[in-house]
Enzyme design. Structure first.
Site, PDB file in Angstrom:
ATOM      1  N   ASN A  14      31.196 -23.211  26.580  1.00 53.51           N
ATOM      2  CA  ASN A  14      31.095 -22.595  25.260  1.00 53.51           C
ATOM      3  C   ASN A  14      29.737 -22.810  24.598  1.00 53.51           C
ATOM      4  OD1 ASN A  14      31.379 -25.276  24.666  1.00 53.51           O
ATOM      5  ND2 ASN A  14      33.045 -25.037  23.201  1.00 53.51           N
ATOM      6  N   CYS A  15      28.797 -23.416  25.293  1.00 50.38           N
ATOM      7  CA  CYS A  15      27.451 -23.622  24.770  1.00 50.38           C
ATOM      8  C   CYS A  15      26.690 -22.297  24.811  1.00 50.38           C
ATOM      9  CB  CYS A  15      26.730 -24.673  25.619  1.00 50.38           C
ATOM     10  SG  CYS A  15      24.969 -24.820  25.290  1.00 50.38           S
TER      11      CYS A  15
END
Length: 124
Positions: A14-15
């Site tokens: 999710n970065c």
């Protein structure tokens, strides 16, 4: 065109920076093995190689949320490669992302299209 040589991208799904790097590679047909720090942890031997090649100061993300949430004593205790390594193994989110292991054995930290373009030439 698909490249037969895979590279390994280490990070957290999710970065945003990891997402950009993965999208850049997929758009160019590069075979990518993704190593998820959250699910698979930080491989200690790989971490040692990254520290040796790029330096612990480059790997340690001092501007990220994880670093800012650490107490002052924990932050102050990170003074060298050994102390940074211990923190990175304990808290993977403190590692600047993504870390990419290129097919030629070189490692990069972070994402920039220009640097990936230059290294992407190595993929054939």
């Amino acid at each position: 065109m698909s490249h037969p040589v895979a590279l390994t991208l280490y990070g957290i799904p999710n970065c945003d920076t990891v997402k950009k790097a993965r999208a850049w590679l997929v758009e160019r047909g590069v075979a990518v093995t993704f190593h998820d720090f959250k699910k698979q942890g930080v491989p200690a031997t790989a971490l040692d190689a990254w520290i040796a090649q790029v330096g612990w100061e480059t790997l340690l993300n001092r501007s990220g949320t994880t670093w800012r949430k650490l107490d002052d004593a924990t932050r102050a205790a990170v003074t060298d490669a050994a102390s940074a390594r211990a923190l990175m193994l304990a808290q993977a989110s403190v590692i600047k992302r993504p870390v990419v292991q290129w097919p030629d054995g070189r490692h990069t930290v972070g994402f920039s299209p220009e640097r990936f373009d230059a290294l992407g030439q190595l993929l054939g």
